[in-house]
Enzyme design. Structure first.
Site, PDB file in Angstrom:
ATOM      1  N   TYR A  71     -13.512   4.369   3.688  1.00 48.11           N
ATOM      2  CA  TYR A  71     -13.318   2.945   4.022  1.00 48.11           C
ATOM      3  C   TYR A  71     -14.585   2.365   4.648  1.00 48.11           C
ATOM      4  O   TYR A  71     -15.018   1.266   4.307  1.00 48.11           O
ATOM      5  CB  TYR A  71     -12.134   2.845   4.995  1.00 48.11           C
ATOM      6  CG  TYR A  71     -11.646   1.441   5.285  1.00 48.11           C
ATOM      7  CD1 TYR A  71     -10.793   0.779   4.407  1.00 48.11           C
ATOM      8  CD2 TYR A  71     -12.022   0.786   6.459  1.00 48.11           C
ATOM      9  CE1 TYR A  71     -10.326  -0.506   4.692  1.00 48.11           C
ATOM     10  CE2 TYR A  71     -11.564  -0.494   6.742  1.00 48.11           C
ATOM     11  CZ  TYR A  71     -10.714  -1.133   5.860  1.00 48.11           C
ATOM     12  OH  TYR A  71     -10.260  -2.402   6.134  1.00 48.11           O
ATOM     13  N   ASP A 113      -3.225 -11.165  -7.150  1.00 41.79           N
ATOM     14  CA  ASP A 113      -2.918  -9.864  -6.542  1.00 41.79           C
ATOM     15  C   ASP A 113      -2.656  -8.900  -7.681  1.00 41.79           C
ATOM     16  O   ASP A 113      -2.605  -9.326  -8.835  1.00 41.79           O
ATOM     17  CB  ASP A 113      -1.721  -9.961  -5.575  1.00 41.79           C
ATOM     18  CG  ASP A 113      -1.834  -8.926  -4.450  1.00 41.79           C
ATOM     19  OD1 ASP A 113      -1.672  -7.726  -4.728  1.00 41.79           O
ATOM     20  OD2 ASP A 113      -2.127  -9.305  -3.305  1.00 41.79           O
ATOM     21  N   THR A 141      -0.833  -6.574   9.824  1.00 35.41           N
ATOM     22  CA  THR A 141      -0.470  -6.794   8.413  1.00 35.41           C
ATOM     23  C   THR A 141       0.237  -5.526   7.916  1.00 35.41           C
ATOM     24  O   THR A 141       0.196  -4.479   8.588  1.00 35.41           O
ATOM     25  CB  THR A 141      -1.714  -7.018   7.517  1.00 35.41           C
ATOM     26  OG1 THR A 141      -2.409  -5.778   7.403  1.00 35.41           O
ATOM     27  CG2 THR A 141      -2.646  -8.089   8.053  1.00 35.41           C
ATOM     28  N   ASN A 147     -10.822 -10.582  -1.115  1.00 37.66           N
ATOM     29  CA  ASN A 147     -10.158 -10.022   0.059  1.00 37.66           C
ATOM     30  C   ASN A 147      -9.277  -8.817  -0.241  1.00 37.66           C
ATOM     31  O   ASN A 147      -8.957  -8.043   0.660  1.00 37.66           O
ATOM     32  CB  ASN A 147      -9.323 -11.173   0.676  1.00 37.66           C
ATOM     33  CG  ASN A 147      -8.281 -10.695   1.627  1.00 37.66           C
ATOM     34  OD1 ASN A 147      -8.598 -10.348   2.759  1.00 37.66           O
ATOM     35  ND2 ASN A 147      -7.030 -10.646   1.186  1.00 37.66           N
ATOM     36  N   ILE A 204      -5.807  -6.220  12.720  1.00 40.37           N
ATOM     37  CA  ILE A 204      -4.951  -7.377  12.443  1.00 40.37           C
ATOM     38  C   ILE A 204      -3.569  -6.882  12.030  1.00 40.37           C
ATOM     39  O   ILE A 204      -3.462  -5.892  11.280  1.00 40.37           O
ATOM     40  CB  ILE A 204      -5.555  -8.236  11.295  1.00 40.37           C
ATOM     41  CG1 ILE A 204      -7.032  -8.572  11.570  1.00 40.37           C
ATOM     42  CG2 ILE A 204      -4.723  -9.499  11.080  1.00 40.37           C
ATOM     43  CD1 ILE A 204      -7.305  -9.372  12.816  1.00 40.37           C
ATOM     44  N   LYS A 258     -16.862  -0.732   3.255  1.00 45.38           N
ATOM     45  CA  LYS A 258     -17.032  -1.969   4.035  1.00 45.38           C
ATOM     46  C   LYS A 258     -18.499  -2.198   4.431  1.00 45.38           C
ATOM     47  O   LYS A 258     -18.947  -3.343   4.476  1.00 45.38           O
ATOM     48  CB  LYS A 258     -16.109  -1.964   5.254  1.00 45.38           C
ATOM     49  CG  LYS A 258     -14.612  -2.008   4.896  1.00 45.38           C
ATOM     50  CD  LYS A 258     -14.233  -3.235   4.082  1.00 45.38           C
ATOM     51  CE  LYS A 258     -12.719  -3.379   3.890  1.00 45.38           C
ATOM     52  NZ  LYS A 258     -12.344  -4.563   3.102  1.00 45.38           N
TER      53      LYS A 258
HETATM   54  P1  NAP Z   1      -2.402  -6.121   3.001  1.00 43.20           P
HETATM   55  O1  NAP Z   1      -1.402  -6.946   3.715  1.00 43.20           O
HETATM   56  O2  NAP Z   1      -2.040  -4.763   2.522  1.00 43.20           O
HETATM   57  O3  NAP Z   1      -2.954  -7.004   1.774  1.00 43.20           O
HETATM   58  C1  NAP Z   1      -3.835  -6.475   0.827  1.00 43.20           C
HETATM   59  C2  NAP Z   1      -3.432  -6.996  -0.541  1.00 43.20           C
HETATM   60  O4  NAP Z   1      -4.385  -6.522  -1.513  1.00 43.20           O
HETATM   61  C3  NAP Z   1      -2.055  -6.476  -0.965  1.00 43.20           C
HETATM   62  O5  NAP Z   1      -1.275  -7.509  -1.514  1.00 43.20           O
HETATM   63  C4  NAP Z   1      -2.412  -5.431  -2.004  1.00 43.20           C
HETATM   64  O6  NAP Z   1      -1.405  -5.229  -2.969  1.00 43.20           O
HETATM   65  C5  NAP Z   1      -3.654  -6.040  -2.622  1.00 43.20           C
HETATM   66  N1  NAP Z   1      -4.391  -5.060  -3.408  1.00 43.20           N
HETATM   67  C6  NAP Z   1      -4.584  -3.736  -3.142  1.00 43.20           C
HETATM   68  N2  NAP Z   1      -5.269  -3.162  -4.121  1.00 43.20           N
HETATM   69  C7  NAP Z   1      -5.533  -4.119  -5.050  1.00 43.20           C
HETATM   70  C8  NAP Z   1      -6.193  -4.130  -6.301  1.00 43.20           C
HETATM   71  N3  NAP Z   1      -6.741  -3.011  -6.820  1.00 43.20           N
HETATM   72  N4  NAP Z   1      -6.277  -5.290  -6.982  1.00 43.20           N
HETATM   73  C9  NAP Z   1      -5.715  -6.411  -6.491  1.00 43.20           C
HETATM   74  N5  NAP Z   1      -5.059  -6.464  -5.310  1.00 43.20           N
HETATM   75  C10 NAP Z   1      -4.973  -5.328  -4.598  1.00 43.20           C
HETATM   76  O7  NAP Z   1      -3.689  -5.905   3.897  1.00 43.20           O
HETATM   77  P2  NAP Z   1      -4.580  -6.887   4.799  1.00 43.20           P
HETATM   78  O8  NAP Z   1      -4.639  -6.287   6.134  1.00 43.20           O
HETATM   79  O9  NAP Z   1      -4.187  -8.302   4.620  1.00 43.20           O
HETATM   80  O10 NAP Z   1      -5.993  -6.628   4.114  1.00 43.20           O
HETATM   81  C11 NAP Z   1      -6.762  -7.629   3.486  1.00 43.20           C
HETATM   82  C12 NAP Z   1      -8.223  -7.233   3.586  1.00 43.20           C
HETATM   83  O11 NAP Z   1      -8.587  -7.216   4.957  1.00 43.20           O
HETATM   84  C13 NAP Z   1      -8.570  -5.855   3.033  1.00 43.20           C
HETATM   85  O12 NAP Z   1      -9.804  -5.920   2.347  1.00 43.20           O
HETATM   86  C14 NAP Z   1      -8.701  -5.006   4.293  1.00 43.20           C
HETATM   87  O13 NAP Z   1      -9.561  -3.910   4.093  1.00 43.20           O
HETATM   88  C15 NAP Z   1      -9.289  -6.028   5.233  1.00 43.20           C
HETATM   89  N6  NAP Z   1      -9.159  -5.731   6.656  1.00 43.20           N
HETATM   90  C16 NAP Z   1      -7.933  -5.622   7.233  1.00 43.20           C
HETATM   91  C17 NAP Z   1      -7.865  -5.369   8.591  1.00 43.20           C
HETATM   92  C18 NAP Z   1      -6.530  -5.230   9.298  1.00 43.20           C
HETATM   93  O14 NAP Z   1      -6.534  -4.800  10.464  1.00 43.20           O
HETATM   94  N7  NAP Z   1      -5.421  -5.584   8.688  1.00 43.20           N
HETATM   95  C19 NAP Z   1      -9.023  -5.201   9.351  1.00 43.20           C
HETATM   96  C20 NAP Z   1     -10.254  -5.328   8.727  1.00 43.20           C
HETATM   97  C21 NAP Z   1     -10.312  -5.605   7.373  1.00 43.20           C
HETATM   98  P3  NAP Z   1      -0.330  -4.037  -2.713  1.00 43.20           P
HETATM   99  O15 NAP Z   1       0.421  -4.396  -1.474  1.00 43.20           O
HETATM  100  O16 NAP Z   1       0.488  -4.081  -3.964  1.00 43.20           O
HETATM  101  O17 NAP Z   1      -1.119  -2.779  -2.565  1.00 43.20           O
END
Ligand code: NAP
Length: 255
Positions: free
Chosen positions: A162, A38, A197, A91, A195, A166
């Site tokens: 975004y 991360d 999160t 991810n 989701i 994607k």
């Molecule tokens: P999350 O809980 O915010 O987790 C994302 C993680 O990525 C965080 O730990 C974040 O760190 C880290 N990150 C951000 N920028 C980064 C960088 N430049 N280098 C390394 N790590 C980095 O979000 P999540 O919902 O689990 O998202 C995970 C993936 O799923 C993402 O690609 C998101 O676009 C995708 N997604 C999510 C959803 C949803 O509804 N949640 C839906 C579709 C797709 P920080 O917290 O320090 O920023």
């Protein structure tokens, strides 16, 4: 440890939170040794502690996915710890509100906001694949899963940056799948819907009821529901699956 990923070495980016953390825990449960990356090593270390508490084996790596030098070092560290890289889950990602004001339509969005989004959510996936594939070619194969989104398949108003990133992830996943199909490297993406999160918490606090009208199951998914599919896609059970977008969205895309 026995399981779907027994004996495999895996790498998860964005492993300190949400979908990445849940997937790291599920991979460990299924027998993989995991490098959890991360942007802060401290965040990744929290997930490592959870894996270790459950009897698994993991290391923490701090790496910003938009920095090629850090991605190269991340892959090298994984291989030095575990000897190889069988499964990679690319991810890490950010939301539009991380790079500009929420609610902007295309003509209102700044060039800086668009570029900053692509640097992490698209270039970051490209850089991870690039360096993971070098290792996978050298060792004779592997499986990659990239996190796209339903926003990689449909338009989403006020999220041009975004959506661009994607859709790009879906495209580079298909392309890499074709390029390395003869090299025993499978490349797929997972396309989550909404989701629960830390990424979606602010949006859901504002618009949960409105957004749920678009989801036939009428609820948010949880990270573990994505993790189960990613584990399977990384496993040898998914041996004929490559270039695919695996939608997990409570019915959003079907409606
Ligand atoms: P999350 O809980 O915010 O987790 C994302 C993680 O990525 C965080 O730990 C974040 O760190 C880290 N990150 C951000 N920028 C980064 C960088 N430049 N280098 C390394 N790590 C980095 O979000 P999540 O919902 O689990 O998202 C995970 C993936 O799923 C993402 O690609 C998101 O676009 C995708 N997604 C999510 C959803 C949803 O509804 N949640 C839906 C579709 C797709 P920080 O917290 O320090 O920023």
């Amino acid at each position: 440890m026995a399981g779907l990923l027994a004996g495999k070495s895996a790498l998860v980016t964005g492993g300190a939170s949400g979908i990445g953390r849940a997937t790291a825990l599920a991979m460990a449960r299924e027998g993989a040794r995991i490098a959890i990356a991360d942007q802060t090593e401290a965040g990744a270390a929290e997930t490592v502690a959870m894996v270790n508490a459950a009897g698994g084996q993991a290391i923490a790596i701090g790496a910003d996915v938009s920095r090629e030098d850090q991605i190269q070092a991340m892959v090298a560290r994984t291989v030095s710890a575990f000897g190889r890289l069988d499964c990679a889950f690319n991810n890490a990602g950010i939301a539009p509100r991380n790079v500009g004001p929420a609610g902007q339509r295309t003509h209102e969005m700044s060039r800086e906001s668009f570029d900053a989004m692509l640097a992490v959510n698209l270039t970051g996936v490209f850089l991870c694949m690039k360096h993971e594939i070098v290792q996978m070619l050298a060792q004779g194969g592997g499986a990659i899963v990239n996190t796209a989104s339903i926003a990689g398949l449909v338009g989403l108003p006020t999220a041009t940056n975004y959506v661009a990133a994607k859709h790009g992830v879906v495209g580079i996943t298909k392309t890499a799948a074709m390029e390395y199909a003869q090299d025993n490297i499978r490349v797929n993406c997972v396309n989550p819907g909404y989701i629960k999160t830390p990424m979606t918490d602010p949006t859901m606090a504002e618009r949960y009821d409105q957004l749920m009208t678009k989801v036939p199951m009428n609820r948010l998914g949880v990270p573990e529901e994505i993790a189960e599919a990613v584990v399977w896609m990384c496993s040898d059970r998914a041996s004929f699956m490559t270039g695919a977008s695996h939608i997990i969205d409570g019915g959003y895309y079907a409606a």
